[in-house]
Write a protein that holds these residues in place. Structure first.
Motif, PDB file in Angstrom:
ATOM      1  N   GLN A  26     -33.637-120.089-128.371  1.00  0.00           N
ATOM      2  CA  GLN A  26     -32.925-119.572-129.532  1.00  0.00           C
ATOM      3  C   GLN A  26     -32.437-118.156-129.249  1.00  0.00           C
ATOM      4  O   GLN A  26     -33.077-117.396-128.526  1.00  0.00           O
ATOM      5  N   ALA A  27     -31.310-117.816-129.809  1.00  0.00           N
ATOM      6  CA  ALA A  27     -30.781-116.468-129.640  1.00  0.00           C
ATOM      7  C   ALA A  27     -31.650-115.474-130.405  1.00  0.00           C
ATOM      8  O   ALA A  27     -32.246-115.803-131.433  1.00  0.00           O
ATOM      9  N   GLN A  28     -31.739-114.243-129.879  1.00  0.00           N
ATOM     10  CA  GLN A  28     -32.513-113.214-130.567  1.00  0.00           C
ATOM     11  C   GLN A  28     -31.726-112.698-131.759  1.00  0.00           C
ATOM     12  O   GLN A  28     -30.507-112.563-131.706  1.00  0.00           O
ATOM     13  N   SER A  29     -32.456-112.370-132.803  1.00  0.00           N
ATOM     14  CA  SER A  29     -31.801-111.798-133.965  1.00  0.00           C
ATOM     15  C   SER A  29     -31.626-110.297-133.748  1.00  0.00           C
ATOM     16  O   SER A  29     -32.213-109.695-132.850  1.00  0.00           O
ATOM     17  N   ALA A  30     -30.811-109.676-134.580  1.00  0.00           N
ATOM     18  CA  ALA A  30     -30.585-108.237-134.484  1.00  0.00           C
ATOM     19  C   ALA A  30     -31.876-107.476-134.783  1.00  0.00           C
ATOM     20  O   ALA A  30     -32.153-106.443-134.173  1.00  0.00           O
TER      21      ALA A  30
ATOM     22  N   LEU B 230     -36.264-102.412-129.000  1.00  0.00           N
ATOM     23  CA  LEU B 230     -35.839-101.048-128.666  1.00  0.00           C
ATOM     24  C   LEU B 230     -36.901-100.044-129.092  1.00  0.00           C
ATOM     25  O   LEU B 230     -37.258 -99.143-128.325  1.00  0.00           O
ATOM     26  N   GLY B 231     -37.434-100.205-130.311  1.00  0.00           N
ATOM     27  CA  GLY B 231     -38.475 -99.294-130.789  1.00  0.00           C
ATOM     28  C   GLY B 231     -39.732 -99.368-129.944  1.00  0.00           C
ATOM     29  O   GLY B 231     -40.340 -98.341-129.607  1.00  0.00           O
ATOM     30  N   ALA B 232     -40.126-100.570-129.568  1.00  0.00           N
ATOM     31  CA  ALA B 232     -41.313-100.734-128.728  1.00  0.00           C
ATOM     32  C   ALA B 232     -41.088-100.133-127.343  1.00  0.00           C
ATOM     33  O   ALA B 232     -41.993 -99.517-126.770  1.00  0.00           O
TER      34      ALA B 232
END
Length: 58
Positions: A27-31, A38-40
């Motif tokens: 499945q495609a990643q959601s925004a 990015l935060g991690a």
């Protein structure tokens, strides 16, 4: 026990056959997932910099 299994597979031969493997569709990643990643990643880099600074002092 083996005789029982042979008898069951003789009476119900469909039980002896396995289904074909179907590959899972990724499945495609959601925004939201991309922002959390990015935060991690930034938190990991910040913690590595903090450890570097603490170790460098000693």
């Amino acid at each position: 026990m083996l005789r029982l299994l042979c008898a069951v597979f003789t009476v119900f031969p469909a039980l002896a056959f396995a289904e074909t493997f179907e590959r899972p569709i990724p499945q495609a990643q959601s925004a939201t997932a991309e922002w959390l990643f990015l935060g991690a990643s930034l938190a990991l880099v910040a913690s590595l910099v903090a450890v570097h600074v603490l170790v460098k002092r000693r």
